[in-house]
Design a protein around this motif. Structure first.
Motif, short mmCIF file in Angstrom:
data_model
loop_
_atom_site.label_atom_id
_atom_site.label_comp_id
_atom_site.label_asym_id
_atom_site.label_seq_id
_atom_site.Cartn_x
_atom_site.Cartn_y
_atom_site.Cartn_z
N ILE A 155 -7.24 -9.73 9.20
CA ILE A 155 -8.16 -8.60 9.35
C ILE A 155 -7.56 -7.33 8.73
N LEU A 156 -6.27 -7.10 9.00
CA LEU A 156 -5.62 -5.87 8.54
C LEU A 156 -5.49 -5.80 7.02
N VAL A 157 -5.11 -6.90 6.40
CA VAL A 157 -4.85 -6.89 4.96
C VAL A 157 -6.11 -6.56 4.16
N PRO A 158 -7.26 -7.21 4.39
CA PRO A 158 -8.46 -6.79 3.64
C PRO A 158 -8.87 -5.35 3.91
N PHE A 159 -8.70 -4.89 5.17
CA PHE A 159 -9.05 -3.50 5.49
C PHE A 159 -8.18 -2.54 4.69
N LEU A 160 -6.89 -2.79 4.68
CA LEU A 160 -5.98 -1.89 3.97
C LEU A 160 -6.17 -1.99 2.46
N LEU A 161 -6.48 -3.20 1.98
CA LEU A 161 -6.70 -3.36 0.54
C LEU A 161 -7.91 -2.55 0.08
N THR A 162 -8.96 -2.52 0.90
CA THR A 162 -10.15 -1.77 0.50
C THR A 162 -9.92 -0.26 0.56
N SER A 163 -9.05 0.18 1.46
CA SER A 163 -8.84 1.62 1.59
C SER A 163 -7.56 2.10 0.91
N ALA A 164 -6.88 1.20 0.22
CA ALA A 164 -5.61 1.59 -0.40
C ALA A 164 -5.86 2.48 -1.61
N ALA A 165 -5.02 3.49 -1.77
CA ALA A 165 -5.08 4.35 -2.94
C ALA A 165 -3.89 4.01 -3.80
N PHE A 166 -4.16 3.39 -4.94
CA PHE A 166 -3.03 2.98 -5.78
C PHE A 166 -2.53 4.11 -6.65
N TYR A 167 -3.36 5.14 -6.81
CA TYR A 167 -2.81 6.38 -7.35
C TYR A 167 -3.44 7.53 -6.58
N HIS A 168 -2.70 8.59 -6.43
CA HIS A 168 -3.17 9.69 -5.60
C HIS A 168 -3.78 10.79 -6.46
N MET A 169 -4.82 11.38 -5.92
CA MET A 169 -5.50 12.42 -6.66
C MET A 169 -5.20 13.78 -6.07
N ALA A 170 -5.31 14.77 -6.94
CA ALA A 170 -5.11 16.15 -6.52
C ALA A 170 -6.19 16.98 -7.21
N ILE A 171 -6.19 18.26 -6.94
CA ILE A 171 -7.15 19.13 -7.62
C ILE A 171 -6.44 20.32 -8.26
N VAL A 172 -7.08 20.85 -9.27
CA VAL A 172 -6.60 22.07 -9.94
C VAL A 172 -7.73 23.09 -9.79
N ASN A 173 -7.43 24.20 -9.15
CA ASN A 173 -8.45 25.23 -8.92
C ASN A 173 -8.61 26.15 -10.12
#
Lengths: 174, 187
Positions: A27-45
């Motif tokens: 149960i945990l592995v599919p849940f984490l796989l769907t919500s995993a961020a393989f790269y992180h995003m940021a913003i520039v104002n």
């Protein structure tokens, strides 16, 4: 009869029941796989400078001690101001760097550090890009204007670089 | 997991054999995967999902994204709030889409409509909100709503002229602040 069955039971190898653990994993592995961020995003104002008095404002301030303009052109970068920025200079050109014909962002940052040293209160940079300049290069220019890129230890949190001109306003090149 | 098979070979009587499936290696895989996924699991205010056809530029910015309406600019189209608005052909937006103020007319209209709906909702909330004494926190929240910001997710290889035209169109509609979505460098 009873003794024999007891003996046979005790002779069996003890086995750890892994099924609940496996169920949890499945149960945990599919849940984490769907919500995993393989790269992180940021913003520039950023803001844009327009004629509209509501939206065409400079970030957080209307009074700029020194107006700094960074032009991104096909032939290189130009840092300009209506007043002297550092050592009496009001314009610095940064030709494209060979090989690969790339913008001289490290050279720009070195000069921006000098400008910041002489103008501590200035935080705003106006960026103008000619047609043909890629979005990626504009983001790189904003990055090099934002800080000096040398993180120093901070008692309040993770190491942070020194801020240069973090407030960026986009202008349309005439 | 167990499976029972019958075997007659080597014996006159049917013998029942228990076969144990060895799941140790599978458990190892799951454990490693679980630890990796738990480590990469991020709990932030907003989780942005970049469209497949938009390769974001990398940046040293460390500012976490915030929830807001977004404009996606790919090599083929400009998408506002999930709906394609104008086409991008050969890295340019066709001049026929521009109005006399050099703004992208279809995009201007959809942004204005969206902002109007936000204002209407904000007005309704304000009218229905219980009358309480103002605090600093509430003031901050109000400012955040009134800020009218847009998240821009643009392909890194696009000519900045396209992005600039989209920014100026949004500014023409009343958007005051822009947030460029970028990929954090080194992650």
């Amino acid at each position: 009869m009873g003794k024999a069955s007891d003996r046979s039971r005790t002779n069996k190898d003890p086995a750890l029941t892994m099924f609940p653990m496996m169920n949890l994993m499945v149960i945990l592995v599919p849940f984490l796989l769907t919500s995993a961020a393989f790269y992180h995003m940021a913003i520039v104002n950023t803001t844009v400078l327009t004629d509209n008095p509501e939206t065409g404002k400079i970030q957080d301030t209307q009074i700029i001690p020194l107006d700094l303009y960074l032009y991104l052109k096909a032939e290189g970068l130009t840092l300009e101001s209506s007043r002297p920025m550092y050592e009496g200079k009001s314009r610095v050109d940064f030709p494209m760097l060979p090989p690969g014909n790339t913008y001289d962002f490290p050279g720009l940052r070195d000069i921006l550090i000098k400008v910041k040293t002489e103008n501590e209160l200035v935080t705003t940079m106006f960026i103008l890009a000619d047609p043909g300049v890629t979005y990626d290069n504009v983001i790189k220019a904003i990055d090099h204007c934002r800080d000096d890129g040398k993180p120093v230890p901070s008692p309040e949190g993770p190491p942070m670089p020194r801020e240069l001109f973090p407030k960026v306003t986009i202008m349309r090149a005439q | 997991m167990r499976k029972t098979i019958s075997s007659k070979r080597g014996s006159r009587r049917n013998r029942i054999q228990d076969i144990d499936l060895n799941i140790t290696s599978m458990m190892d895989i799951f454990t490693i995967l679980l630890v990796f996924l738990l480590k990469s699991y991020s709990v932030t205010e907003a989780v942005l999902i970049a469209p497949k056809d938009v390769a974001l530029p990398t940046s040293t910015s460390q500012i976490d994204p915030k929830v807001s309406i977004d404009i996606q600019i790919s090599k083929t189209s400009v998408v506002f709030d999930g709906k394609p608005v104008v086409a991008v052909i050969d890295g340019k937006i066709d001049r026929s889409y521009y109005d006399e103020n050099n703004l992208i007319a279809p995009l201007l209209k959809v942004i204005q409509d969206k902002l109007k709906s936000f204002e209407y909702i904000a007005q309704l909330r304000q009218d229905n909100a219980p009358q309480v004494e103002d605090t600093g926190e509430e003031g901050e929240e109000e400012d955040e709503t009134a800020e009218k910001s847009i998240l821009v997710m643009a392909h890194k290889e696009l000519d900045f002229k396209v992005v600039e035209d989209v920014l100026y169109t949004a500014a023409g509609a009343g958007v005051g602040k822009f947030r460029f979505a970028v990929q954090k460098l080194g992650e």
